[in-house]
Design a protein around this motif. Structure first.
Motif, PDB file in Angstrom:
ATOM      1  N   ARG A  37       0.864  -1.188   0.000  1.00 44.07           N
ATOM      2  CA  ARG A  37       0.000   0.000   0.000  1.00 44.07           C
ATOM      3  C   ARG A  37       0.889   1.224   0.000  1.00 44.07           C
ATOM      4  O   ARG A  37       1.601   1.477   0.983  1.00 44.07           O
ATOM      5  CB  ARG A  37      -0.925   0.022   1.214  1.00 44.07           C
ATOM      6  CG  ARG A  37      -1.934   1.169   1.125  1.00 44.07           C
ATOM      7  CD  ARG A  37      -2.660   1.373   2.444  1.00 44.07           C
ATOM      8  NE  ARG A  37      -3.476   0.228   2.809  1.00 44.07           N
ATOM      9  CZ  ARG A  37      -4.707   0.030   2.387  1.00 44.07           C
ATOM     10  NH1 ARG A  37      -5.267   0.886   1.557  1.00 44.07           N
ATOM     11  NH2 ARG A  37      -5.387  -1.023   2.791  1.00 44.07           N
ATOM     12  N   GLN A  42      -4.621   2.742  -2.998  1.00 43.96           N
ATOM     13  CA  GLN A  42      -5.224   1.489  -2.562  1.00 43.96           C
ATOM     14  C   GLN A  42      -4.166   0.396  -2.502  1.00 43.96           C
ATOM     15  O   GLN A  42      -3.120   0.462  -3.151  1.00 43.96           O
ATOM     16  CB  GLN A  42      -6.345   1.098  -3.529  1.00 43.96           C
ATOM     17  CG  GLN A  42      -7.560   2.001  -3.473  1.00 43.96           C
ATOM     18  CD  GLN A  42      -8.712   1.455  -4.297  1.00 43.96           C
ATOM     19  OE1 GLN A  42      -8.507   0.719  -5.253  1.00 43.96           O
ATOM     20  NE2 GLN A  42      -9.927   1.810  -3.909  1.00 43.96           N
ATOM     21  N   ARG A  43      -4.495  -0.618  -1.749  1.00 43.86           N
ATOM     22  CA  ARG A  43      -3.619  -1.760  -1.642  1.00 43.86           C
ATOM     23  C   ARG A  43      -3.486  -2.432  -3.011  1.00 43.86           C
ATOM     24  O   ARG A  43      -4.457  -2.551  -3.754  1.00 43.86           O
ATOM     25  CB  ARG A  43      -4.184  -2.749  -0.640  1.00 43.86           C
ATOM     26  CG  ARG A  43      -3.204  -3.739  -0.095  1.00 43.86           C
ATOM     27  CD  ARG A  43      -3.607  -4.057   1.302  1.00 43.86           C
ATOM     28  NE  ARG A  43      -2.893  -5.184   1.865  1.00 43.86           N
ATOM     29  CZ  ARG A  43      -2.918  -5.481   3.153  1.00 43.86           C
ATOM     30  NH1 ARG A  43      -3.626  -4.747   3.980  1.00 43.86           N
ATOM     31  NH2 ARG A  43      -2.241  -6.507   3.609  1.00 43.86           N
TER      32      ARG A  43
END
Length: 110
Positions: A37, A42-43
Protein backbone atom coordinates in the motif's frame (compact mmCIF):
# COMPACT_ATOMS: atom_id res chain seq x y z
CA UNK A 1 1.17 -16.00 12.26
CA UNK A 2 2.71 -13.95 9.46
CA UNK A 3 5.54 -11.50 10.15
CA UNK A 4 7.43 -9.36 7.68
CA UNK A 5 10.86 -7.84 8.10
CA UNK A 6 13.55 -6.15 6.08
CA UNK A 7 12.04 -2.81 5.18
CA UNK A 8 13.97 0.40 5.29
CA UNK A 9 15.12 3.53 3.51
CA UNK A 10 17.03 3.12 0.25
CA UNK A 11 17.98 5.39 -2.61
CA UNK A 12 16.61 4.89 -6.13
CA UNK A 13 18.30 2.06 -7.98
CA UNK A 14 19.26 0.16 -4.85
CA UNK A 15 18.09 -3.27 -3.81
CA UNK A 16 16.33 -4.58 -0.74
CA UNK A 17 15.11 -8.00 0.33
CA UNK A 18 12.02 -8.48 2.45
CA UNK A 19 11.45 -11.59 4.51
CA UNK A 20 8.26 -13.16 5.75
CA UNK A 21 8.01 -15.81 8.44
CA UNK A 22 4.78 -17.78 8.61
CA UNK A 23 3.33 -20.41 10.86
CA UNK A 24 3.53 -23.89 9.35
CA UNK A 25 -0.24 -24.31 9.43
CA UNK A 26 -0.78 -21.40 7.03
CA UNK A 27 2.36 -21.91 5.00
CA UNK A 28 2.70 -25.56 4.13
CA UNK A 29 0.79 -26.34 0.96
CA UNK A 30 -0.49 -22.79 0.42
CA UNK A 31 0.19 -19.97 -1.95
CA UNK A 32 2.04 -17.08 -0.36
CA UNK A 33 2.31 -13.57 -1.68
CA UNK A 34 3.02 -9.90 -1.21
CA UNK A 35 0.78 -6.85 -1.36
CA UNK A 36 1.73 -3.24 -0.86
CA UNK A 37 0.00 0.00 0.00
CA UNK A 38 1.60 3.18 -1.22
CA UNK A 39 0.82 6.46 0.55
CA UNK A 40 -2.59 7.70 -0.51
CA UNK A 41 -3.27 4.70 -2.74
CA UNK A 42 -5.22 1.49 -2.56
CA UNK A 43 -3.62 -1.76 -1.64
CA UNK A 44 -1.98 -3.44 -4.62
CA UNK A 45 -1.15 -7.10 -5.12
CA UNK A 46 2.37 -7.51 -6.47
CA UNK A 47 3.51 -11.14 -6.39
CA UNK A 48 2.57 -14.65 -5.37
CA UNK A 49 4.14 -18.08 -5.33
CA UNK A 50 2.29 -21.35 -5.05
CA UNK A 51 3.36 -24.18 -2.78
CA UNK A 52 5.03 -25.85 -5.76
CA UNK A 53 6.73 -22.73 -7.07
CA UNK A 54 4.42 -21.25 -9.69
CA UNK A 55 4.99 -17.51 -9.68
CA UNK A 56 3.08 -14.48 -10.85
CA UNK A 57 3.93 -10.78 -10.72
CA UNK A 58 2.06 -7.61 -11.37
CA UNK A 59 3.40 -5.81 -14.42
CA UNK A 60 4.94 -2.92 -12.53
CA UNK A 61 7.48 -5.15 -10.76
CA UNK A 62 8.23 -7.75 -13.41
CA UNK A 63 11.94 -8.00 -14.06
CA UNK A 64 12.79 -6.10 -10.88
CA UNK A 65 11.26 -8.13 -8.05
CA UNK A 66 11.74 -11.81 -7.34
CA UNK A 67 9.57 -13.81 -4.98
CA UNK A 68 10.84 -17.05 -3.51
CA UNK A 69 10.01 -19.43 -0.71
CA UNK A 70 11.85 -21.76 1.62
CA UNK A 71 9.42 -24.53 2.39
CA UNK A 72 11.70 -26.13 4.97
CA UNK A 73 11.72 -22.99 7.09
CA UNK A 74 8.27 -21.54 6.30
CA UNK A 75 9.76 -18.40 4.82
CA UNK A 76 8.90 -16.23 1.84
CA UNK A 77 11.19 -13.60 0.38
CA UNK A 78 10.80 -10.64 -1.92
CA UNK A 79 14.02 -9.52 -3.55
CA UNK A 80 13.57 -6.02 -4.91
CA UNK A 81 16.07 -4.43 -7.25
CA UNK A 82 16.22 -1.23 -9.28
CA UNK A 83 13.94 0.33 -6.73
CA UNK A 84 12.02 3.45 -7.71
CA UNK A 85 10.40 6.17 -5.61
CA UNK A 86 7.02 4.78 -6.68
CA UNK A 87 7.90 1.52 -4.90
CA UNK A 88 7.60 3.38 -1.61
CA UNK A 89 4.92 1.58 0.35
CA UNK A 90 4.12 -0.64 3.26
CA UNK A 91 4.65 -4.21 2.10
CA UNK A 92 2.48 -6.99 3.43
CA UNK A 93 3.03 -10.70 3.25
CA UNK A 94 -0.02 -12.94 3.03
CA UNK A 95 -1.00 -16.54 3.04
CA UNK A 96 -3.75 -17.78 0.76
CA UNK A 97 -6.01 -18.87 3.62
CA UNK A 98 -6.34 -15.19 4.44
CA UNK A 99 -3.63 -14.24 6.90
CA UNK A 100 -1.65 -11.02 6.59
CA UNK A 101 1.21 -9.58 8.54
CA UNK A 102 1.52 -6.12 10.02
CA UNK A 103 3.63 -4.90 7.14
CA UNK A 104 7.13 -3.54 6.71
CA UNK A 105 7.77 -0.08 5.36
CA UNK A 106 9.94 0.56 2.34
CA UNK A 107 10.94 4.08 1.42
CA UNK A 108 12.78 4.82 -1.79
CA UNK A 109 14.09 8.34 -1.77
CA UNK A 110 17.18 10.29 -2.68
Amino acid sequence: QVAESGGGLVTPGESLTLSCAASPTIFQGYTMGWDRRAPGKQREWIARISHDGIIYYTDSVKGRFTISRDNANNMVYLQMSSLKPEDTAVYYCYSAPGAWGQGTEVTVSS
